[in-house]
Write an enzyme that holds these catalytic residues in place. Structure first.
Site, PDB file in Angstrom:
ATOM      1  N   ASP A 184      83.750 -32.870  43.816  1.00  0.00           N
ATOM      2  CA  ASP A 184      84.683 -33.023  42.696  1.00  0.00           C
ATOM      3  C   ASP A 184      85.988 -33.720  43.067  1.00  0.00           C
ATOM      4  OD1 ASP A 184      85.566 -30.919  44.245  1.00  0.00           O
ATOM      5  OD2 ASP A 184      86.392 -29.810  42.559  1.00  0.00           O
ATOM      6  N   GLU A 185      86.083 -34.317  44.241  1.00  0.00           N
ATOM      7  CA  GLU A 185      87.298 -35.063  44.573  1.00  0.00           C
ATOM      8  C   GLU A 185      86.983 -36.187  45.545  1.00  0.00           C
ATOM      9  OE1 GLU A 185      90.378 -33.244  46.967  1.00  0.00           O
ATOM     10  OE2 GLU A 185      89.016 -31.647  47.586  1.00  0.00           O
ATOM     11  N   ASP A 191      90.942 -35.620  41.552  1.00  0.00           N
ATOM     12  CA  ASP A 191      90.508 -34.230  41.743  1.00  0.00           C
ATOM     13  C   ASP A 191      90.175 -33.636  40.383  1.00  0.00           C
ATOM     14  OD1 ASP A 191      89.930 -31.795  42.778  1.00  0.00           O
ATOM     15  OD2 ASP A 191      91.973 -31.273  43.361  1.00  0.00           O
TER      16      ASP A 191
END
Length: 457
Positions: A148-149, A55
């Site tokens: 983003d993760e 993350d």
């Protein structure tokens, strides 16, 4: 016997202790004998854990601070505008109580000296793909959750890289910081639920592990909100029933939980015991596609809402064409001035990517909601996605289309010498036969689609 690995210099060693390390569930931090740092992590299952969750820390804000060093020590909020909501914010802003999805006016009240920046989605997407390419260099088994993760399955790390999954992920964390210029937090465990839980424990730039041996004890005193899938509404329902910690769920019978909370009750039972049999899927089925906007001033007029809906529908249709997908259900989203959300949907006769069909359906839904209520947000979208070649079947009963075909055919044969053609008399198809020919491909395609269930317990 414990194994230790330094997150700074990546030195690894066996650790013999006369007394046990304090139980944290995230691994215990010890001093590194090689570099002297205090970020070495010791864990009894360090060699065995293989499911990771990465993350990026305050991703949008971190990218902006990287590109503008003057913002490094300032509270930065991405999004907001005059009437919008916070997309994300840096950790300095979070100390004031600012959170993602918070209304902009509330964020300004909490943090009046914050720097508000307009999102640059193209830049964020570009950097997100850079991070994902670095992940893919370690393993092809990646399941993105957002830009983003993502989850990673590193079960084959030893065979592929001659390293443990922990070593690979620590190397990736350091490489992202050096090459991309942002920090990421990583959780490592034996399943997806606990890997994601671990990645939130020591943000930012954290590396945490949760093993099978300590999972139940680690979860026991944690609030139920920590469980993946428990939102505010479910949390209130659990609290009303006297359940505030995960340990209290561990004491409940699966049948009692399922009888009280339905299908989510079974998930609560297994998750509370650290059990999650979902695999890391390399690709996930997209569920919907939409576009929405927040107004500068509240709007109640049908004509103004229609104009905005037309623009949003054009964006949705353009995205559908570019991605070569079609939607079977049109979705309308409205948020009133008191922040209450209305979601309406209408299922079409067949999947479509035509702008006019989506707009007509959306306006049908919209007209029913224009009752004097002032709205601050409008969204148009489609759900139940299919491949574009399954969309918008030809209407054999459309007279205009038939006339157009005949006109083109006549034009092509004008001024040319024609030869007599043999006309073969064919029986006229019945209505049932026509319906069969129109829907057969769609029905066959629908049978092949396996609906992906989010939880398969």
């Amino acid at each position: 016997m414990l194994y230790a690995l330094c997150t700074d210099c990546h030195h690894k060693w066996r650790l013999n202790l006369d007394r046990p390390l304090p139980k944290s569930g995230a691994g215990s931090y010890v001093a590194c004998p090689s570099c002297g740092g205090n970020r070495a992590i010791a864990h009894g299952e360090l060699l065995d854990l293989s499911i990771g969750h990465l993350d990026c820390d305050a991703f949008y804000a971190s990218i902006e601070k990287r590109d503008n060093p003057e913002l490094i020590d300032q509270p930065v909020i991405i999004g907001g505008g005059h009437r919008g909501v916070v997309a994300t914010c840096c950790y300095e802003a979070r100390r004031y109580g600012v959170r993602s999805a918070m209304p902009a006016f509330k964020a300004r009240e909490l943090c009046p000296n914050a720097v508000f920046l307009k999102p640059d989605m193209k830049k964020y997407q570009r950097e997100g793909y850079r991070v994902r390419d670095m992940m893919r260099a370690l393993t092809p088994d990646i399941e993105p959750l957002s830009i983003d993760e993502a989850f990673m399955d590193l079960s084959n790390a030893r065979e592929t890289h001659s390293k443990t999954a922990a070593e690979c992920l620590m190397g990736l964390q350091a490489a992202i910081r050096q090459e991309v210029g942002i920090t990421v937090s990583i959780g490592l465990s034996y399943n997806k639920f606990l890997a994601k839980t671990a990645s939130d424990l020591n943000k930012p730039f954290g590396f945490s592990m949760i093993g099978e041996a300590e999972a139940i004890d680690f979860l026991a005193d944690k609030p139920v909100r920590m469980m993946w899938g428990v939102g505010p509404a479910m949390e209130r329902k659990l609290h009303d029933d006297g359940i505030t910690t995960i340990g209290q769920l561990q004491e409940r019978d699966i049948h009692a939980l399922q009888g009280r909370y339905g299908s989510i009750g079974k998930r609560l039972y297994y998750f509370s015991r650290g059990q999650d049999n979902r695999r890391v899927e390399q690709s996930t089925e997209r569920k919907s596609l939409s576009s929405e906007t927040t107004f500068n001033d509240d709007i109640a007029s049908l004509s103004e809402l229609t104009e905005i809906a037309t623009r949003l529908t054009a964006r949705v249709a353009s995205d559908l064409a570019r991605k070569e997908i079609a939607g079977h259900t049109v979705v309308l989203k409205l948020k009133s001035s008191d922040f209450k959300t209305r979601t309406r949907n209408m299922r079409l006769a067949y999947p479509t990517l035509r702008e006019d069909v989506i707009l007509d359906t959306a306006l049908t839904l919209l007209k029913k909601e224009v009752d004097g209520t002032k709205y601050r947000l409008l969204g148009i979208g489609v759900a139940d996605l299919f491949a574009a070649d399954q969309a918008d079947p030809v209407d054999l009963f459309a007279e205009n289309d038939s006339d157009a075909v005949l006109a083109v055919d006549d034009a092509m044969h004008d001024n040319t010498e024609t030869k007599p053609r043999t006309v073969i008399e064919l029986p006229r198809p019945t209505t049932e036969q026509l319906r069969e020919s129109l829907t057969r491909r769609y029905r066959l395609h629908k049978k092949k689609i396996s609906r992906q269930h989010r939880f398969i317990f």
